[in-house]
Scaffold this active site. Structure first.
Site, PDB file in Angstrom:
ATOM      1  N   HIS A  45       9.743   3.569  -4.125  1.00 50.38           N
ATOM      2  CA  HIS A  45       9.196   2.355  -3.659  1.00 50.38           C
ATOM      3  C   HIS A  45       7.447   2.450  -3.521  1.00 50.38           C
ATOM      4  O   HIS A  45       6.876   1.681  -3.801  1.00 50.38           O
ATOM      5  CB  HIS A  45       9.638   1.666  -2.726  1.00 50.38           C
ATOM      6  CG  HIS A  45       9.445   2.380  -1.394  1.00 50.38           C
ATOM      7  ND1 HIS A  45      10.017   3.533  -0.854  1.00 50.38           N
ATOM      8  CD2 HIS A  45       8.907   2.078  -0.183  1.00 50.38           C
ATOM      9  CE1 HIS A  45       9.780   4.068   0.203  1.00 50.38           C
ATOM     10  NE2 HIS A  45       8.855   3.041   0.639  1.00 50.38           N
ATOM     11  N   CYS A  46       7.117   3.701  -3.705  1.00 46.90           N
ATOM     12  CA  CYS A  46       5.627   4.109  -3.483  1.00 46.90           C
ATOM     13  C   CYS A  46       4.992   4.577  -4.348  1.00 46.90           C
ATOM     14  O   CYS A  46       4.178   4.198  -5.304  1.00 46.90           O
ATOM     15  CB  CYS A  46       5.547   4.852  -2.254  1.00 46.90           C
ATOM     16  SG  CYS A  46       5.959   4.092  -0.801  1.00 46.90           S
ATOM     17  N   ILE A  47       5.305   5.861  -5.118  1.00 55.12           N
ATOM     18  CA  ILE A  47       4.380   6.844  -5.666  1.00 55.12           C
ATOM     19  C   ILE A  47       4.396   6.135  -7.226  1.00 55.12           C
ATOM     20  O   ILE A  47       3.531   6.141  -7.949  1.00 55.12           O
ATOM     21  CB  ILE A  47       5.012   8.119  -6.001  1.00 55.12           C
ATOM     22  CG1 ILE A  47       4.597   8.977  -4.616  1.00 55.12           C
ATOM     23  CG2 ILE A  47       4.062   9.166  -6.785  1.00 55.12           C
ATOM     24  CD1 ILE A  47       5.514  10.169  -4.404  1.00 55.12           C
TER      25      ILE A  47
END
Length: 432
Positions: A264-266
């Site tokens: 969900h981030c990078i």
């Protein structure tokens, strides 16, 4: 905020909100979990877990102690001294920021805010979301003024799922407030649950901090992904090179290649900054180039699969392909933005018959981007089943998967994670 009799609300009981709520509860703070998903609320209130790396006993212990409860009733925000927003912040189909979940949450809690309440956004987003977008929604819905009648702050989530050494209490918490008073109250709040709180000058500085952390990873992963392709052309094993390079005790930090980015981030956060930078007439060429390299990796893997099949006089079209590992990261059940889904799409488009195995994801759950795979089940792990595939691709290297068995049973293995490095009889293994 130092009163153990106060109640804090956490909106969004997923991979960020639930661990955070449990840590506050373990610290003696009363926690109200809020979510529109009634199944999550029911699970928590029954002392059950729906996230692999969070055991049910941790939830049950806080329930029994009376420090944790969950609800779908957002009017209970009126009972809370602080409300922490931990909802998704994905990209839309045009790869632009989608902060609709944040704004809808703001609309839901605003009518129930009381004077003095602290609202903290934890969802990753672009600088300005907290003090512009969320602030406007909260002020319009509550009739109060942020920084005067209620407090507002941003504190980026920092989670490392699957890492047993990554504990919420020990991860320093960056906090930025709309005003000095907002910052002071936010520090007091998180100081109850984490060992170190790191204040910064503003909400925007805190938002930018989170983006920098993940852009740093994205750029360096892109570097080793590019080197993987270059070194492969030179018949050099990039994994061997990385292992040798990381013996240098200064000036180097190891990053590892793979079949693409997940989580969900990078894959998402860098594009929040590139989008916002355009508003200021700024180019983010380095970030965008890293994105191009990382998003090209699934196609590189498919090309390697096709080459390997050609080597045994087998076309990709019509072949049976097994993807080993659906989660985006080893030893977790989180499949958000997993590159395995992209591999499945590309292989299927090329005419291959695609299946997957993942002990943590027995059935594919609903996703925004890959709904067409919903309901597909993981295959069985046995010699007869594995041997029936023309090739197996290791896309996620779970520790509880026996990769030696995979090598022994498979006709062909394409390894994107260096998971077979210590396996015997690797004549049928191709690095990708």
């Amino acid at each position: 905020m130092n009163s153990k009799d106060s109640l804090i609300g956490i909106v969004g009981l997923g991979y960020v909100g639930l661990p955070l709520g449990l840590q506050f509860a373990r610290s003696g703070v009363n926690v109200l979990g809020l979510d529109i998903d009634s199944s999550k609320v029911d699970s928590i209130n029954a002392g059950k877990s729906y996230i692999h790396h969070i055991d049910a006993e941790s939830i049950a212990a806080q329930l029994d102690a009376g420090r944790l409860t969950a609800s779908t009733d957002f009017s209970r925000v009126a009972e809370c001294e602080a409300v922490l927003i931990c909802v998704p912040s994905p990209l839309n189909k045009n790869r632009e920021p989608d902060i609709s979940y944040i704004l809808k949450t703001g609309e839901a809690i605003a009518p129930h805010l009381k004077p003095g309440t602290l609202v903290v956004l934890e969802s990753t987003t672009y600088p300005g979301t907290t003090d512009e977008d969320l602030r406007a929604v909260l002020e319009a819905g509550s009739g109060m003024t942020a920084g005067k009648d209620f407090h507002l702050a941003f504190s980026p989530e920092r989670e490392d799922p699957g890492n047993p050494d990554s504990l919420v209490a020990k991860i320093p918490k960056v906090v930025g407030g709309l005003t000095p008073a907002c910052l002071e109250k936010t520090q007091a709040l998180y100081g109850q649950a984490v060992e170190k709180v790191v204040p910064v000058s503003s909400c925007r500085a805190a938002e930018a901090t989170k983006l920098l952390e993940n852009i740093f990873r994205s750029v360096n992963i892109a570097l080793v992904n590019e080197l993987k392709v270059v070194y492969d052309a030179m018949d050099i094993d990039v994994w061997e090179v990385i292992e040798a390079a990381k013996t240098k005790p200064f000036g180097y930090m190891p990053f590892y290649p793979g079949p693409g980015l997940g989580g969900h981030c990078i894959p998402i956060d860098p594009f929040y900054l590139t989008w916002k930078a355009r508003e200021y007439g700024q180019a983010t060429r380095f970030i965008e180039l890293a994105g191009e390299i990382n998003t090209s990796m699934p196609q590189h893997v498919v090309n390697k699969v096709a080459e390997a099949l050609n080597g045994v006089k087998k076309p990709l079209n019509g072949s049976k392909i097994l993807l080993v590992g659906l989660a985006y990261k080893a030893n977790v059940d989180d499949d958000r933005e997993s590159p395995t889904y992209v591999l499945m799409d590309l292989l299927s488009a090329a005419g291959a018959e695609v299946s997957y195995f993942d002990p943590y994801v027995p059935v594919i759950r609903p996703t925004r981007e890959h709904a067409h795979w919903e309901g597909k089940k993981s295959v069985a792990w046995d010699k007869e089943t594995i041997a029936s595939f023309d090739a197996a691709i290791i896309s996620t290297a779970h520790a509880n998967v026996d990769h030696q068995q995979l090598v022994d049973w498979s006709k062909l293995v394409i390894d994107t994670r260096n998971a077979t490095v210590n396996c015997r009889d690797r004549e049928t293994v191709v690095k990708a």
